[in-house]
Every structure is written in structure tokens, then in C-alpha cells.
Enzyme design. Structure first.
Site, mmCIF file in Angstrom:
data_model
loop_
_atom_site.group_PDB
_atom_site.id
_atom_site.type_symbol
_atom_site.label_atom_id
_atom_site.label_comp_id
_atom_site.label_asym_id
_atom_site.label_seq_id
_atom_site.Cartn_x
_atom_site.Cartn_y
_atom_site.Cartn_z
ATOM 1 N N GLU A 298 -13.534 14.751 -23.255
ATOM 2 C CA GLU A 298 -13.514 14.702 -24.719
ATOM 3 C C GLU A 298 -13.401 13.257 -25.203
ATOM 4 O OE1 GLU A 298 -11.175 17.206 -28.206
ATOM 5 O OE2 GLU A 298 -10.129 16.722 -26.340
ATOM 6 N N CYS B 72 -9.831 18.587 -32.770
ATOM 7 C CA CYS B 72 -9.979 19.297 -31.494
ATOM 8 C C CYS B 72 -11.216 20.186 -31.473
ATOM 9 C CB CYS B 72 -8.728 20.117 -31.210
ATOM 10 S SG CYS B 72 -8.247 21.180 -32.574
ATOM 11 N N LYS C 292 8.922 18.844 -33.777
ATOM 12 C CA LYS C 292 8.802 17.450 -33.366
ATOM 13 C C LYS C 292 7.401 16.983 -33.732
ATOM 14 C CE LYS C 292 7.278 15.288 -29.844
ATOM 15 N NZ LYS C 292 6.703 14.120 -30.576
ATOM 16 N N GLU D 158 -2.479 25.123 -28.016
ATOM 17 C CA GLU D 158 -3.863 24.793 -28.378
ATOM 18 C C GLU D 158 -4.127 23.415 -27.813
ATOM 19 O OE1 GLU D 158 -6.495 22.566 -30.099
ATOM 20 O OE2 GLU D 158 -5.282 22.900 -31.895
#
Length: 515
Positions: free
Chosen positions: A416, A320, A208, A286
Site C-alpha cells: 500500500e 484505507c 487512544k 480494520e
């Protein structure tokens, strides 16, 4: 070849700065000239292109122009894909490792052959500069090459038994169907890093892709067909943001699925973990990062500045492993700020990803730009000083921004940012830097610059991250393990360890032997 014209038709919001050069660039018409066979807009299930009852738009994040209408797959298409993958698993796992290796290698070769068209798709739907998109395609292909080689190196063990009448074996076998849920920021590489490992050991996959970037995933499916990957082994179910929760739940709860692999936010990862727990699936994730970038007094300042540019501004800060918290020791703090500011002026250029001079494309959408803007406003309200940038530009563009006089209680140091923001904190001692760097619930990547070998070893051992660059800002590679600690995820991808995420160990004891 097909040509899709991308013209700027974005309705720009208020409180933005208009740059004449950027405005004219976004009004220009860009032509997406790629091979027609690679511009796919239907789901891909059991080796066939499948339409859904509805469609959803894919937009150029730089201009807001529609690129395509893509089939909006729902729970039924997800179940169909899982069923197809489950049926295909029973034959795919029986192919020899050499046969699977050969097909993965063919897929790798096809990606390299079509690298320019695949890169154009990434730039169009993700926004990153074309040079970076080409680099992503090379990175994406490298995982298929790596795992095609690792496929033939999945070894079990023969264990010495305590009794004389038996033999003990440890076999490694594929877990089964893997649900693969990927993000928009690396729409090709995040698929191959997971699927390459899965297919290499005999698992099948249902992907997906992110709703912002399904075109890259569908192009990979087309090349999988050309490579000879059998029907049902690799499936793609694109869906809209509205249908993503329902489709994601099916992928994590269906009893035919044995494994879930996800890359994305920590918050979403926790939701998917709860779904997967009901049937006790194997899970690797992750998740979010908040990488510290620590520059000690002994560092080569010029190399640290170059590293900061490479680590922070790749994909406009939307990776990331991007550096998020910059910690610079007091002895070189001022020199670092001065040189970094000059380097930003000299090397960073904002614009459409198809412009050859562009180094900073748009953020993925206006919400992402608003988050960066919010972080800057919060920092300034608490005393931070804007040395470079600081302004919201048209649409989802942001000026690359450098902040000094930053404190650890500011929003940009606590969460973040995922954008082109460099907040710099001055520190005095090594212990202080480690305390700041480790004061986070996540621990994906980190970076340190120092020429003191003893200090390097001390910090390497104490920094709470899963990946660490020492005097190096670009650390991702197929050969290296990718993953984090704390709430940055579970498991590892890439490297020789990434393949273990798709394997079960079966213990076999053969008794009653006359030896």
C-alpha cells in the site's frame, strides 16, 4: 474564540522540487479561529481534564508549525481511564436504550452545530483540505445519529424448545469496557464509528487517538460533556509516539478491558492481537488496504476517470479504501490514461488545506512522502513511465503522479502506497484482472467499472474484498458495513452489524414450568 497563527517554518529537505506558488503559500500565516472550549490539550478521564507529567507537540503537517502542546499520557493515565470506564460501565449499562439514544443524539447535534470549528481542527492537524474536513465531520456525526437509532433496536430471541416444560431465551448484553485505538487520517470519524456503537449498547470507552491528531479527539470529549455523557463513559488518553507502545499494551492487556477495536496498519494490528490474546478479549480490527480499481472495456470511461479521481486523491491518497492498483483493460487503456491525465491537470491543486482552491494537502509527515517517492523510483527503475507528476515537493508534499507501463512485481503493486500515486496496469481478460486483484494478502475495498451486468456479478462474487464499489468510488456510509477479508482485519463497523461487535449473546433456559 482562540486564534492560533500557523506560519511556515519547515526546514525543507534535499531532492525536492520547489514550486513558487506552494512556497509562498506555506510562508503565509493561517489563523485557526475556533471556539476556545474546543481547543483542549489535556487528557480526559472520568469527566475531568487531566494533565500528565510531560507534553508532546502537535504540528501542522503542511508547514511544520506547532499547533499545541498536549498532555503526554502514559501507562498510569491509561490504567486510570480504564478503571474509570469500568466503574462507569455498571451504571451506564443500566440506563435504558432510549436514554442512551437521547444522549448520543445530543452529541450528534452538538457536532453538527460546531462543524466548522471541528473541521478547522482536522485541517490544522491532519492537513486535508477544509472542504474534505467538513465532509469528515458530517460523516463523523452520521455514526452517532445512526447508532443512536440502532440503540433501540438491539433485539434478542425467543427460541422454540424441544421440551414442553421450559422456555429458551437469547439475550444481548454489552461486553464491557472497550479500548479504542484510532488512526490520524480520519481523526474524528474513526472515533465515532467505534464509540457510537459501543455507547449505544451500554459499553464504555477509552480512546487512544493517533499522536499526530489528538486535538480532534479531545474536542469530541468536550462535546460529549456538553451532551451529558456521564463521567467515565468516554475517556481520551493522548500520548506521544514514544509512549504509544506502552499505552497500547495496557489498553490491550488490562483485565478490566473486555473489547479492543483498532484501525491502523496490519503490522501494528498483529502486535495488538498478540497482546489481547493473553486475556482472550473480543477484538475487531480494520487494517491495511491495497484496493484494486478495475476498468473493463465496457465501462463508461468518463465515469471511471471521475471515480479514479474521487477514490485515489481524497486526503491526498491517505485513506484505507483508496484505490492503489489500477487495472485497465487493453481496449480502453490508452483513452483512460489520456482522460485521467487531463482531469488531474484540470482538477487537482496542491497547497495548504486552509486555501480554498486546494484539493491536495500535505502527506502526514516526511516519512510518508519518502515512501511515495520510493515507490515511484522503484517503478521507474523497472520501466514504468511517468505521465504526470512524479516529483517530491517541499516538506511532505508530493505531486499527484500517474504511471503507465506498470508491472505487478513493482513495489507500488505489492504494498500500500498511502499517497497520491496512480500506477496503471494494462490487462487483457477478466480472468487476468481477477488474478492480479486477488494476489494480495489483504482485501479491504475494491472498485470495478463495467456496464456488462453479467460481468459485474461474476466479478462481485469472485473479488476477495470486504467492500466493493460498482461504478461508484465513494462507498463509505454509516448504513453500510465497513471491514475487510484476509489480513485486512476482523469484524465490521457501521451498519446494523457494527453494533454486534460490542455485544455478547447470553443463553437463558427457564425449566420446570407448568404449561
Amino acid at each position: 474564540m482562540v486564534s492560533v497563527c500557523l506560519a511556515g517554518k519547515r526546514a525543507f529537505l534535499g531532492r525536492v522540487r520547489i514550486l513558487p506558488g506552494l512556497s509562498s503559500m506555506l510562508r503565509r500565516r493561517y489563523s485557526l479561529d475556533i471556539s476556545g472550549e474546543l481547543l483542549r490539550t489535556q487528557g480526559f478521564i472520568n469527566g475531568r481534564w487531566v494533565s500528565a507529567p510531560g507534553t508532546f507537540p502537535v504540528l501542522d503537517p503542511a508547514t511544520g508549525e506547532q499547533l499545541a502542546q498536549v498532555s503526554d499520557c502514559g501507562p498510569q493515565q491509561a490504567r486510570d481511564a480504564i478503571s474509570s470506564a469500568y466503574k462507569a460501565f455498571h451504571s451506564w449499562k443500566c440506563q435504558t436504550a432510549k436514554e442512551r439514544s437521547f444522549l448520543l443524539r445530543k452529541w450528534f447535534d452538538l457536532i453538527n452545530r460546531h462543524n466548522e470549528d471541528l473541521a478547522k481542527l482536522i485541517t490544522a492537524e491532519c492537513g486535508k483540505p477544509l472542504k474534505e474536513s467538513l465532509a469528515e465531520i458530517a460523516y463523523s456525526a452520521s455514526f452517532l445519529e445512526w447508532f443512536s437509532e440502532e440503540a433501540r433496536r438491539v433485539y434478542g430471541d425467543v427460541v422454540a424448545p424441544a421440551a414442553k416444560d421450559r422456555k429458551m431465551l437469547l439475550l444481548k448484553q454489552p461486553v464491557g469496557v472497550a479500548s479504542i485505538i484510532t488512526p490520524w487520517n480520519f481523526p474524528s470519524a474513526m472515533i465515532t464509528r467505534k464509540v457510537g456503537a459501543a455507547l449505544a449498547v451500554g459499553c464504555t470507552a477509552v480512546v487512544k487517538p493517533a499522536e499526530d491528531t489528538p486535538l480532534s479527539a479531545l474536542a469530541l470529549a468536550e462535546l460529549a460533556v456538553q451532551a451529558g455523557i456521564p463521567p467515565g463513559v468516554f475517556n481520551v488518553v493522548p500520548c506521544s509516539r514514544e509512549k504509544a507502545p506502552a499505552v497500547g499494551e495496557i489498553l490491550c492487556t488490562d483485565p478490566l478491558v473486555a473489547k479492543v477495536s483498532f484501525t491502523g496498519s496490519t503490522a501494528t494490528g498483529k502486535v495488538l492481537l498478540k497482546h489481547a490474546a493473553g486475556t482472550v478479549k473480543r477484538v475487531s480490527m480494520e487494517l491495511g488496504g491495497h484496493a484494486p480499481f478495475i476498468v473493463f472495456d465496457s465501462a463508461d470511461v468518463d465515469k471511471a476517470v471521475a471515480g479514479a479521481l474521487a477514490s485515489k486523491f481524497r486526503n491526498s491518497g491517505q485513506t484505507c479504501v483508496c484505490s492503489n492498483r489500477f487495472l485497465v483493460q487493453s481496449g480502453i487503456h490508452d483513452a483512460f490514461l489520456e482522460k485521467l491525465g487531463k482531469a488531474m491537470d484540470a482538477e487537482l491543486r496542491t497547497g495548504h488545506g486552509f486555501e480554498p482552491t486546494t484539493t491536495q494537502g500535505p502527506l502526514i509527515n516526511v516519512h510518508a512522502a519518502e515512501k511515495v517517492e520510493r515507490h515511484i523510483e522503484d517503478a521507474v527503475s523497472q520501466g514504468a513511465v511517468v505521465l504526470k507528476g512524479g516529483k517530491r515537493l517541499e516538506g511532505s508534499f508530493m505531486q499527484p503522479t500517474l504511471l503507465s507501463n506498470v508491472s505487478t512485481d513493482m513495489l507500488c503493486m505489492r504494498e500500500e502506497t498511502f499517497g497520491p500515486l496512480v500506477p496503471v496496469v494494462k490487462f487483457n481478460t477478466e480472468e487476468e484482472a481477477l488474478a492480479i486483484a486477488n494476489a494480495s494478502e489483504v482485501g479491504l475495498a475494491g472498485y470495478i467499472y463495467s456496464q456488462n451486468l453479467s460481468q459485474i456479478w461474476r466479478v462481485v462474487e469472485q473479488l476477495e474484498v470486504g467492500m466493493l464499489g460498482v461504478n461508484e468510488a465513494v462507498i463509505s456510509a454509516a448504513e453500510g458495513s465497513f471491514g475487510g477479508v484476509k489480513q485486512s482485519g476482523l469484524g465490521r463497523e457501521g451498519s446494523k452489524y457494527g453494533i454486534d461487535e460490542y455485544l455478547e449473546v447470553k443463553y437463558v433456559c427457564i425449566g420446570g414450568l407448568t404449561l
